[in-house]
Every structure is written in structure tokens, then in C-alpha cells.
Scaffold this motif. Structure first.
Motif: not given
Length: 640
Positions: A581-590
Motif C-alpha cells: 500500500x505504501x508503494x502504491x501511495x508513492x506512485x500517486x495512483x488514481x
């Protein structure tokens, strides 16, 4: 009184025998009745069962939706476990009746029912030939034995479980067992054709203008039963791979070598034609899937799922050498107690006797070699699963039915039959009595085990208070009383020497057990174990935002993929989910969130704060939450 009832039964069967239309009608109604009870009743009224069945169902749905009939996919990845026939059959069922549980299981149910019908036909044919040879009419024995054989084939735990499950095992068994029956019908029928051709040749005018009839064995193509054998072998290969030809090949080879007709029968089978039929039907799909996927398919299917399963333990499916003794004892219960006597009755070690018989009379020997070959093959294999010996269940049913045929006598056919004309001498009632008392003990032990089932079963993490809930249903008591009553009835019949009714008590007991115990138990398990996942899948469909990821934490339940039609990311450990989840958040996904489906225990281990997630639903042992992303400079996890 007994003789009067028996005489009335014989008269009824004689009436059936003298009226072919009535005989066909009664036979069809009987097959439909047992087929519906065993395979059709409530077939689609229970949700898909994790973990294997939804894998097949979803791969077939993907095939149906995408139109890609070559490469099976599940959850975005290729699925090379099994060949394509089961997926094709399920996809066709989807097209006919819709994407639902009925369509998923229909191919298995149809395969099982077709096999039961062929077993019924083969037994009828066998006893008709025996009566013809002995020049006596015994419709009671013929019909009773065929009715019993069909019922034994359908109404046993192993067959019912896999006929009601949307996986490839019953399709393989249907193709393989039907192929073996077709082989025997072709093998025995070839002798009849040659004898018929010889008789016609002797009776015809020997005029030089009339050509002599050609022997049946000189035909260019094999007889229709051999052709069906080849077609069904191709179906078995497309159901589960090389085992679909290896096992039937071993059984047929062992049988032909034993009776000393190996070269003769291979010649009349037109083996080259057969190989061309098998290759022409099975190879094209394998060629296409290899052409598209290359070594990935070869290594996964032929290497891992075939060679390694035989030589190594795969997925932790190991078991002791006696494993299949227990599987057959319980999987063919309660009739399995009669298998030893059914085998000993054949005296299969008397090779000269069996080689001296006409071909059709070798049916019992063929069934025994069928049973023994499959049992021995999978006992040697390192990876062991209960479903592997499913293809020997038809042979078990045939062996037990042939045993009981000795006690289905006709009151109007009392003439002495020469022992030499019968493939096996009648079994002594005293020997059956020993097996009968073993039957009584087995049913008593089964009843005792069911009374104490909560002390035998382990826990199910998906069902809270599993043992208490089972006890509240009252099913263990009902089941225990039911089998205890059957044990008493069998004992009473044995004391009164009413041998031919013992098997009927076992069959009636199993039907009652299926209707009043197994079916309610399956609804209970479905309600407590699978319904929460189906309900959460419906919530996911409503709540999921476009492109929002779904994470399943701590368990793998592919039914969610089937019911939600959404790709699932399986993660095993709470820390693994936090890092992801941290990695996904860092990518700035929508959208800036993920859906998380977790067991309550694993969810608590994530140590999320109330403002770190939004609870969407809780069903059974599972929580569904949305975890939004937020950016923080601290080292804490970037979720809110």
C-alpha cells in the motif's frame, strides 16, 4: 410367502423382457431417477466451493467472455494446470444457460450420468450374451444386476462429490471409463462378428458366381466400439493430459497380455487408424497452445503438472502407501466391504481358465484388471489426492454387481447350467455371510464415528464455533441413527439368509443419507463458509471505483474473482500488505485508495487506526475495507 413374492417379481421382470418397449421405458426411468438423485438434485443451488472449483469456473468464464478458446487464464495469469476440454464444456454451458453454478457443474454431471448409462447397457449386454450361450432366459438376474450396477456406480461418495464439482476429474473419468467399456464391447463384439460371418459363409450357396464373405477382421476400419474407444481416449487426453491415454493403455495391455490375445486384438483394432483418430482430435489444441505459449506451457503442464506429480510431492499432497485403501473404503462406502469377495470370486490367478472362455465372459477379469491397474498406478505415484482413483469406481461397481448377480435367481429358470459355461462358479452364501457381517461392523463403526464427528473433524477458520454449529444442526445424530438402523436391518437379513436384499438396504441407506444428511450439511457449509464471500463480492462490485485495486490478505479464495469479475492481488502477510500500500501511495495512483479483503485476524495484525481506513462490510470471518492514501513526511505508513 417369500416364494410368492419372489415369483411375482420374476413375473414382472419376465413381462419387461417380453416387451422391449416396456423394458426400455423402465430402464430409462430408473436411470433418470438415480441420475437425478445423485447428480441433478440441487446441483446449482450451492455456491462454488473454494479453492479449486472457482479456478475452473473463472478460467472458463474468461474463455467465454474473451473468445480466446486456446489459452486458459485466471486472474490475469495463464492457467496451464489442465487441458482445454473442461473449459470448453463450461464455456458452452455458459452460452446456453448463463454464467452460474449450474453451468459450471453441468459438464461433470453429464459425464457421470452418461457413464452410468453405459455401465447399465454393458451389464445388460453381458448377461444377455451369457443367457444366449447357456440357452436360458433369466430376465430377473439381468435386470436386477444392471439396475444395481447403475445404482452402485452413481450412489457412492466419490462419484457424487466429483460429479457435483465443476473440475476436470469427472470429465476425465467419464471419458476414460467409457473408453474402457467401449473397448471391451468392441473386443467381445469382434468375436461375435467373426462367428456370425463364419455361420453365414457355411450357410450360403457355394456358387462360383457368388464371392465368399470377407472375414470381419479384414475390414479396413475397426468396429464402431473401437472407434468410440479412440474418440473417448482423445477426450480423456483433452481432459487431463497424458494420463488419459497412459492408464487405459496400461489396462488394455495388461488384459490382452493376460488372456494371450495381444497381437490378435491390436491387429483387429486397426491401431494405426486409432492413433490417427486420437492424434487428429487431441493434438491440434496442444499444438496451438504450445505455439502461442512456448516453453512456458511445456514446462508448466508436462513438467510440473504431470511428471513431477508422479515422481515428487506437489503442493504438499503426500500420503502414506495405504492412503488409497482408505480412500476406496470410504469413497465407495458402504459397498466397499464387498470388494475383497468380489475379487476373490473371480479366481483371476487361474489364467488357463480365463483364456479358455469366450471373450464376453472375460468381463469380470477385465473389470478387476481395470481396478487393480489404476489402484496400483496411483499408489506408486508420490503425489496423492482422493480424486486420482475416481476412474476405478466404475470397475468397483461392476465387480460388486457381478458378485450379487449370483443371488438374483429366476424361479422359472431352474435348469442346471454346466459349470464350464459360466465364467465363475456361484459364490457360497457362507462367504457372502462373512462379508455381510463385516458390512454390519462397518456400518456400526460409521454410525459411531458420525455420533462423535465433532471430535474427529478439525476446525475451519472460516466458520466460527464450527463444532458447536454442527451439533446444533442435529445432523450427526440423524446420520448416526440412520446408519445404525441400516446395520440392524442388514444383520436381520443375514440371520434370515435373505442375501439378495442386503445390497438394497445399503443403497437405500445411502440415498437416505444423501437426502437427509449430506445435502443439508452442504447447505450449512455453503451458508457459513462460502456465502460471506459471495455477499462481499457483491459489495465489491458496488463499491469499487474504476481502476481501484482489490487486495486479499492472508488467504486465497478464487471464488471472489469469479463472483466479482475483478482481478485480485493475493498477499500473505500483514507487513507485505502495508509495504504494498505504501508503494502504491508513492506512485500517486488514481483513485488514491485500495480495497482490502482480509481475515479478521490478519486485519487486526495490520494495526490500522480507525482513521486509516473505511469499513465497507463484515461478513463471517472477513472484513472488507477501503484504505485511502495520504502523503506524510513521517516514516509512518502513507494511508489514512
Amino acid at each position: 410367502m417369500k416364494l410368492s413374492v419372489k415369483h411375482n417379481v420374476d413375473q414382472w421382470f419376465n413381462k419387461i423382457a417380453k416387451n422391449p418397449a416396456l423394458g426400455r421405458t423402465v430402464s430409462i426411468l430408473w436411470l433418470i431417477l438415480i441420475g437425478w438423485i445423485a447428480f441433478g438434485w440441487n446441483l446449482g443451488n450451492i455456491g462454488l466451493i473454494d479453492e479449486t472449483e472457482p479456478l475452473f469456473a473463472e478460467a472458463s468464464r474468461q474463455m467465454f467472455v474473451t473468445g480466446d478458446w486456446i489459452t486458459p487464464f485466471f486472474n490475469g495469469d495463464t492457467r496451464f494446470d489442465k487441458p482445454a476440454l473442461i473449459y470448453w464444456c463450461q464455456a458452452i454451458a455458459y452460452a446456453i444457460i448463463g454464467v452460474n453454478e449450474w453451468a459450471v457443474r453441468l459438464p461433470s454431471a453429464i459425464a457421470a450420468f452418461a457413464l452410468v448409462c453405459l455401465v447399465f447397457y454393458t451389464i445388460q449386454w453381458y448377461f444377455a450374451k451369457q443367457d444366449e450361450l447357456e440357452q436360458v432366459s433369466r430376465p430377473t438376474r439381468r435386470y436386477k444386476t444392471s439396475f444395481i450396477a447403475a445404482a452402485l456406480m452413481a450412489l457412492n461418495p466419490e462419484t457424487i462429490i466429483w460429479a457435483r464439482t465443476g473440475v476436470s476429474d469427472m470429465l476425465l473419468t467419464g471419458c476414460m471409463a467409457s473408453a474402457l467399456l467401449c473397448f471391451f464391447l468392441g473386443y467381445a463384439g469382434e468375436e461375435s462378428r467373426e462367428q456370425g460371418a463364419g455361420s453365414r459363409e457355411q450357410g450360403e450357396n457355394s456358387s462360383p458366381l457368388r464371392p465368399a464373405p470377407r472375414p470381419a477382421s479384414s475390414a479396413l476400419f475397426p468396429n464402431k466400439w473401437y472407434i468410440a474407444f479412440y474418440v473417448l481416449i482423445a477426450g480423456a487426453i483433452l481432459s487431463k493430459g497424458p494420463v488419459g491415454i497412459v492408464l487405459p493403455g496400461l489396462i488394455v495391455a495388461a488384459f490382452l497380455l493376460y488372456v494371450g490375445k495381444f497381437r490378435e486384438v491390436l491387429s483387429e483394432m486397426r491401431l494405426l487408424v486409432g492413433v490417427l483418430i486420437i492424434l487428429g482430435l487431441s493434438v491440434p489444441w496442444f499444438a496451438l497452445v504450445i505455439w502461442r505459449n512456448g516453453w512456458n506451457y511445456i514446462n508448466a503442464f508436462f513438467g510440473y503438472h504431470n511428471l513431477e506429480r508422479f515422481t515428487e510431492v506437489v503442493n504438499g499432497h503426500s500420503a502414506p502407501w495405504y492412503f488409497y485403501f482408505l480412500v476406496v473404503l470410504l469413497g465407495f462406502a458402504p459397498y466397499s466391504v464387498y470388494l475383497p469377495l468380489s475379487v476373490v470370486r473371480l479366481k483371476f490367478w487361474q489364467r488357463s481358465h480365463w483364456r479358455s472362455l469366450e471373450r464376453f465372459q472375460q468381463f469380470g477379469l477385465f473389470a478387476w484388471l481395470w481396478f487393480a491397474t489404476i489402484f496400483g498406478f496411483f499408489t506408486v505415484a508420490v503425489t496423492k489426492l482422493p480424486s486420482y482413483v475416481l476412474p476405478l469406481m466404475p470397475a468397483a461397481a461392476i465387480l460388486v454387481a457381478l458378485l450379487w448377480s449370483d443371488f438374483f435367481q429366476d424361479t422359472e429358470a431352474r435348469q442346471t447350467i454346466p459349470v464350464s459355461s459360466s465364467p465363475t462358479p456361484p459364490i457360497s452364501p457362507s462367504f457372502l455371510g462373512v462379508s455381510g457381517w463385516v458390512n454390519v461392523v462397518f456400518l456400526s463403526v460409521l454410525a459411531t464415528a458420525l455420533f462423535n464427528i465433532t471430535h474427529i473433524l478439525g476446525t475451519d477458520p472460516a466458520i466460527s464455533n464450527f463444532h458447536e454449529q454442527i451439533q446444533r444442526t442435529g445432523l450427526p445424530v440423524i446420520a448416526g441413527v440412520m446408519w445404525l438402523v441400516c446395520a440392524v436391518l442388514v444383520a436381520a437379513l443375514l440371520l434370515n439368509r435373505q442375501w439378495n436384499q442386503v445390497i438394497a438396504i445399503n443403497l437405500i441407506g445411502f440415498v437416505a443419507f444423501l437426502i437427509f444428511v449430506l445435502t443439508p450439511a452442504s447447505f450449512f457449509i455453503d451458508r457459513e463458509r462460502q456465502l460471506p464471500l459471495r455477499e462481499l463480492s457483491a459489495v465489491i462490485l458496488e463499491a469499487k471505483e474504476p481502476n481501484e485495486e482489490l487486495i486479499m490478505l492472508g488467504f486465497k479464495k478464487p471464488s471472489v474473482v469469479f463472483y466479482s469479475h475483478i482481478h485480485v492481488n493475493y498477499l500473505g502477510l500483514p507487513q507485505e500488505a502495508i509495504d504494498h500500500i505504501k508503494n502504491q501511495a508513492a506512485k500517486g495512483l488514481k483513485p488514491a485508495s485500495v480495497l482490502l479483503l482480509a481475515e479478521q485476524k490478519k486485519f487486526l495484525q495490520m494495526d490500522l487506526q480507525p482513521d486509516d481506513y473505511k469499513s465497507l462490510s463484515t461478513k463471517g470471518a472477513y472484513n472488507l475495507v477501503r484504505v485511502p492514501f495520504k502523503k506524510k513526511k513521517s516514516e509512518k505508513m502513507d494511508i489514512s
